[in-house]
Design a protein around this motif. Structure first.
Motif, PDB file in Angstrom:
ATOM      1  N   THR A   1      26.314 -14.721  16.528  1.00  0.00           N
ATOM      2  CA  THR A   1      27.145 -15.726  15.838  1.00  0.00           C
ATOM      3  C   THR A   1      28.660 -15.432  16.198  1.00  0.00           C
ATOM      4  O   THR A   1      29.520 -16.126  16.267  1.00  0.00           O
ATOM      5  N   VAL A   2      29.162 -14.092  16.105  1.00  0.00           N
ATOM      6  CA  VAL A   2      30.507 -13.745  16.357  1.00  0.00           C
ATOM      7  C   VAL A   2      30.918 -14.119  17.571  1.00  0.00           C
ATOM      8  O   VAL A   2      31.716 -14.680  17.929  1.00  0.00           O
ATOM      9  N   ILE A   3      29.939 -14.047  18.757  1.00  0.00           N
ATOM     10  CA  ILE A   3      30.238 -14.362  19.925  1.00  0.00           C
ATOM     11  C   ILE A   3      30.289 -16.055  20.260  1.00  0.00           C
ATOM     12  O   ILE A   3      31.486 -16.471  20.845  1.00  0.00           O
ATOM     13  N   SER A   4      29.342 -16.628  19.944  1.00  0.00           N
ATOM     14  CA  SER A   4      29.313 -17.930  20.256  1.00  0.00           C
ATOM     15  C   SER A   4      28.953 -18.978  19.265  1.00  0.00           C
ATOM     16  O   SER A   4      28.657 -20.039  19.576  1.00  0.00           O
ATOM     17  N   GLY A   5      29.182 -18.563  17.902  1.00  0.00           N
ATOM     18  CA  GLY A   5      29.134 -19.442  16.997  1.00  0.00           C
ATOM     19  C   GLY A   5      27.809 -19.595  16.345  1.00  0.00           C
ATOM     20  O   GLY A   5      26.639 -19.266  16.808  1.00  0.00           O
ATOM     21  N   SER A   6      27.728 -20.310  14.996  1.00  0.00           N
ATOM     22  CA  SER A   6      26.504 -20.314  14.444  1.00  0.00           C
ATOM     23  C   SER A   6      25.402 -21.428  15.033  1.00  0.00           C
ATOM     24  O   SER A   6      24.203 -21.145  14.977  1.00  0.00           O
ATOM     25  N   MET A   7      25.902 -22.329  15.785  1.00  0.00           N
ATOM     26  CA  MET A   7      25.098 -23.346  16.217  1.00  0.00           C
ATOM     27  C   MET A   7      24.123 -22.982  17.190  1.00  0.00           C
ATOM     28  O   MET A   7      23.028 -23.106  17.232  1.00  0.00           O
TER      29      MET A   7
ATOM     30  N   ALA B   1      31.686  -7.384  25.342  1.00  0.00           N
ATOM     31  CA  ALA B   1      32.615  -6.480  24.490  1.00  0.00           C
ATOM     32  C   ALA B   1      33.885  -6.505  25.105  1.00  0.00           C
ATOM     33  O   ALA B   1      34.937  -6.248  24.262  1.00  0.00           O
ATOM     34  N   ALA B   2      33.869  -6.464  26.262  1.00  0.00           N
ATOM     35  CA  ALA B   2      35.359  -6.090  27.043  1.00  0.00           C
ATOM     36  C   ALA B   2      36.029  -7.437  26.608  1.00  0.00           C
ATOM     37  O   ALA B   2      37.457  -7.363  26.441  1.00  0.00           O
ATOM     38  N   ILE B   3      35.429  -8.634  26.658  1.00  0.00           N
ATOM     39  CA  ILE B   3      36.389  -9.931  26.560  1.00  0.00           C
ATOM     40  C   ILE B   3      36.895  -9.872  25.102  1.00  0.00           C
ATOM     41  O   ILE B   3      37.988 -10.291  24.855  1.00  0.00           O
TER      42      ILE B   3
ATOM     43  N   ILE C   1      31.661 -19.212  27.305  1.00  0.00           N
ATOM     44  CA  ILE C   1      30.762 -18.114  26.934  1.00  0.00           C
ATOM     45  C   ILE C   1      29.512 -18.636  26.965  1.00  0.00           C
ATOM     46  O   ILE C   1      28.549 -18.048  27.333  1.00  0.00           O
ATOM     47  N   ALA C   2      29.075 -19.940  26.520  1.00  0.00           N
ATOM     48  CA  ALA C   2      27.757 -20.516  26.547  1.00  0.00           C
ATOM     49  C   ALA C   2      27.505 -20.562  27.924  1.00  0.00           C
ATOM     50  O   ALA C   2      26.099 -20.284  28.283  1.00  0.00           O
ATOM     51  N   ARG C   3      28.245 -21.113  28.852  1.00  0.00           N
ATOM     52  CA  ARG C   3      27.683 -21.107  30.468  1.00  0.00           C
ATOM     53  C   ARG C   3      27.453 -19.589  30.973  1.00  0.00           C
ATOM     54  O   ARG C   3      26.912 -19.606  32.003  1.00  0.00           O
ATOM     55  N   THR C   4      28.032 -18.570  30.409  1.00  0.00           N
ATOM     56  CA  THR C   4      27.658 -17.405  31.039  1.00  0.00           C
ATOM     57  C   THR C   4      26.306 -16.835  30.735  1.00  0.00           C
ATOM     58  O   THR C   4      25.715 -16.135  31.405  1.00  0.00           O
ATOM     59  N   GLY C   5      25.752 -17.639  29.794  1.00  0.00           N
ATOM     60  CA  GLY C   5      24.167 -17.136  29.522  1.00  0.00           C
ATOM     61  C   GLY C   5      24.010 -15.901  29.003  1.00  0.00           C
ATOM     62  O   GLY C   5      22.911 -15.545  28.660  1.00  0.00           O
ATOM     63  N   ALA C   6      24.927 -14.894  28.692  1.00  0.00           N
ATOM     64  CA  ALA C   6      25.147 -13.725  28.065  1.00  0.00           C
ATOM     65  C   ALA C   6      24.202 -13.562  26.806  1.00  0.00           C
ATOM     66  O   ALA C   6      23.858 -12.570  26.567  1.00  0.00           O
TER      67      ALA C   6
ATOM     68  N   PHE D   1      46.946 -18.004  23.001  1.00  0.00           N
ATOM     69  CA  PHE D   1      47.071 -17.292  24.139  1.00  0.00           C
ATOM     70  C   PHE D   1      46.147 -16.298  24.537  1.00  0.00           C
ATOM     71  O   PHE D   1      45.607 -15.971  25.414  1.00  0.00           O
ATOM     72  N   SER D   2      45.920 -15.523  23.335  1.00  0.00           N
ATOM     73  CA  SER D   2      44.823 -14.396  23.373  1.00  0.00           C
ATOM     74  C   SER D   2      43.468 -15.073  23.902  1.00  0.00           C
ATOM     75  O   SER D   2      42.760 -14.458  24.551  1.00  0.00           O
ATOM     76  N   ILE D   3      43.059 -16.169  23.325  1.00  0.00           N
ATOM     77  CA  ILE D   3      41.853 -16.652  23.688  1.00  0.00           C
ATOM     78  C   ILE D   3      41.754 -17.190  25.213  1.00  0.00           C
ATOM     79  O   ILE D   3      40.905 -17.081  25.870  1.00  0.00           O
ATOM     80  N   ILE D   4      43.105 -17.872  25.509  1.00  0.00           N
ATOM     81  CA  ILE D   4      43.199 -18.144  26.895  1.00  0.00           C
ATOM     82  C   ILE D   4      42.738 -17.084  27.967  1.00  0.00           C
ATOM     83  O   ILE D   4      42.309 -17.040  28.975  1.00  0.00           O
ATOM     84  N   CYS D   5      43.446 -15.871  27.498  1.00  0.00           N
ATOM     85  CA  CYS D   5      43.440 -14.645  28.336  1.00  0.00           C
ATOM     86  C   CYS D   5      41.602 -14.178  28.447  1.00  0.00           C
ATOM     87  O   CYS D   5      41.072 -13.792  29.398  1.00  0.00           O
ATOM     88  N   GLY D   6      40.921 -14.332  27.178  1.00  0.00           N
ATOM     89  CA  GLY D   6      39.648 -14.084  27.070  1.00  0.00           C
ATOM     90  C   GLY D   6      39.073 -15.153  27.858  1.00  0.00           C
ATOM     91  O   GLY D   6      37.709 -14.760  28.381  1.00  0.00           O
ATOM     92  N   ILE D   7      39.205 -16.288  28.056  1.00  0.00           N
ATOM     93  CA  ILE D   7      38.664 -17.209  28.826  1.00  0.00           C
ATOM     94  C   ILE D   7      38.701 -16.718  30.389  1.00  0.00           C
ATOM     95  O   ILE D   7      37.835 -16.915  31.111  1.00  0.00           O
ATOM     96  N   ALA D   8      40.057 -16.359  30.677  1.00  0.00           N
ATOM     97  CA  ALA D   8      40.123 -16.238  32.158  1.00  0.00           C
ATOM     98  C   ALA D   8      39.223 -14.880  32.429  1.00  0.00           C
ATOM     99  O   ALA D   8      38.606 -14.729  33.563  1.00  0.00           O
TER     100      ALA D   8
END
Length: 401
Positions: A313-319, A7-9, A281-286, A25-32
């Motif tokens: 789906t919002v977080i990691s996509g439909s697949m 939620a914070a990300i 996000i997938a690697r976090t396992g969240a 830029f926004s997503i790069i900050c989310g990645i960091a």
């Protein structure tokens, strides 16, 4: 804690976009932020970035964008998109139909790059009578209707396989919701567009049909190669480009500037960034912890899974969501059948329309030079209505199946 971190990300990404920062830029900050919050080290992050940008999924996506853009340049060079617009005017004499039917048809092409062609046709239909922000929504919304049910999209194919629901039963269950999607787009936005085209009704519908075929045969061929012969999207598009060169006698002088103009670096950069974000996000396992969180809610199991599919789906996509959660849903609700699949795919579709991992949203806002927050502001009320109707429709379907 994983849910709070996620939620914070996403709050960070949304706030940065609200501050008019570029999506990349926004997503790069989310990645960091994801790397810091989930303790992903520099070496692991570098490995994830490398694997993401070199994976065939990412590279093929960029190749498809390039080929679709190249084909669009060819259609524009021969003025075929304007011819298609005039032909639609002749057949229906309604700008509303032009703005909805054209992107809905082109949406049969399972490629994010198709949004460019849709955007051009929506622009032609709307002119100055709708804001760029409203045109952005109409383009994105109607272009994605086919993605909610058409089994040429990989997410639909996987969902059908994992649920063991027959394709025909799923399509039968989804058809009313497809009608609902068309209707909601009209009620919320399309009805604001004046219907009249300012042209006299056509007296020769046959010529209009011929011109429509002449202007869009390459797109029809591409869709046919994908649907009937199961060509990869990039192969089907390449075949259409080659045939278009010979059929419409393009010279090398005409084609040469298209090789560079079809490569749009902002799209390439945004694609890499979004794909890296999905991998991190997938690697976090969240995402695996989310079903357990919703299971604590005092609501029926089917609603729990609808919410799980939406938020995952919002977080990691439909697949990723379908692969992870669909077997669990049918184990928990073994008699779910087509009704359950309809509900889950409706919520998955709705979530994709606001997900930062959905590359099409980046492309369409770039195309119209509008902001992501403006698109989300228009999308959320529509998909909220759609989700409510889907839940009510589910109750009806359970009586039929």
């Amino acid at each position: 804690m994983d849910a709070i971190k996620l939620a914070a990300i996403f709050t960070l990404i949304i706030c940065l976009m609200k501050m008019k920062r570029p999506l990349s830029f926004s997503i790069i900050c989310g990645i960091a932020a994801a790397c810091v919050l989930f303790g992903i080290g520099i070496n692991d992050a570098a490995k994830a970035i490398f694997e993401s940008i070199t994976s065939w999924d990412t590279l093929s996506l960029i190749l498809i964008f390039y080929l679709i853009a190249f084909l669009q340049r060819m259609l524009e060079k021969r003025d075929f998109l304007n011819l298609a617009h005039r032909s639609l005017n002749g057949l229906f004499n309604s700008r509303r139909i032009n703005a909805s039917l054209a992107p809905a048809f082109i949406g049969l092409l399972p490629s994010a790059g198709a949004v460019f062609v849709c955007g051009e046709m929506v622009k032609s239909a709307c002119g100055n009578d709708m804001s760029d922000e409203d045109q952005t929504f109409i383009t994105s919304y109607y272009r994605h209707i086919a993605e909610s049910f058409l089994p040429t999209y990989s997410s639909i194919v996987i969902a059908i396989q994992l649920s063991s629901v027959p394709v025909s039963s799923f399509l039968f269950a989804m058809f009313p919701m497809m009608v609902v999607l068309m209707a909601l787009g009209y009620i919320f936005y399309l009805r604001k567009l004046p219907k009249e085209t300012g042209m006299e009704p056509s007296t020769n519908k046959l010529d209009d049909i011929k011109n429509m075929v002449k202007s869009l045969w390459t797109i029809v061929l591409t869709i046919a190669l994908i649907l009937i012969f199961e060509f990869p999207v990039y192969t089907a598009t390449f075949v259409s480009i080659v045939l278009c060169i010979f059929v419409h006698r393009f010279s090398m002088k005409e084609l040469k500037p298209m090789f560079s103009s079809a490569l749009e670096w902002s799209i390439v950069i945004n694609t890499f960034v979004v794909m890296i974000f999905k991998e991190i996000i997938a690697r976090t396992g969240a995402i695996a912890s989310i079903p357990g969180i919703f299971a604590l809610l005092p609501v029926p199991t089917v609603i729990v899974f609808a919410l799980v599919f939406f938020f995952c789906t919002v977080i990691s996509g439909s697949m990723a969501t379908i692969a992870l959660c669909m077997p669990l849903a049918y184990q928990s609700i073994p008699n779910g059948g087509p009704a359950l699949l309809m509900l889950l795919m409706c919520y998955t579709y709705a979530a994709m329309q606001i997900s930062p991992t959905h590359i099409c949203l980046t492309l369409v806002t770039d195309y119209f030079h509008t902001g992501m927050t403006e698109l989300l502001k228009r999308t959320v009320p529509v998909i909220a209505s759609f989700c409510a109707i889907a839940a009510a429709y589910y109750l009806i379907l359970t009586k039929l199946f």
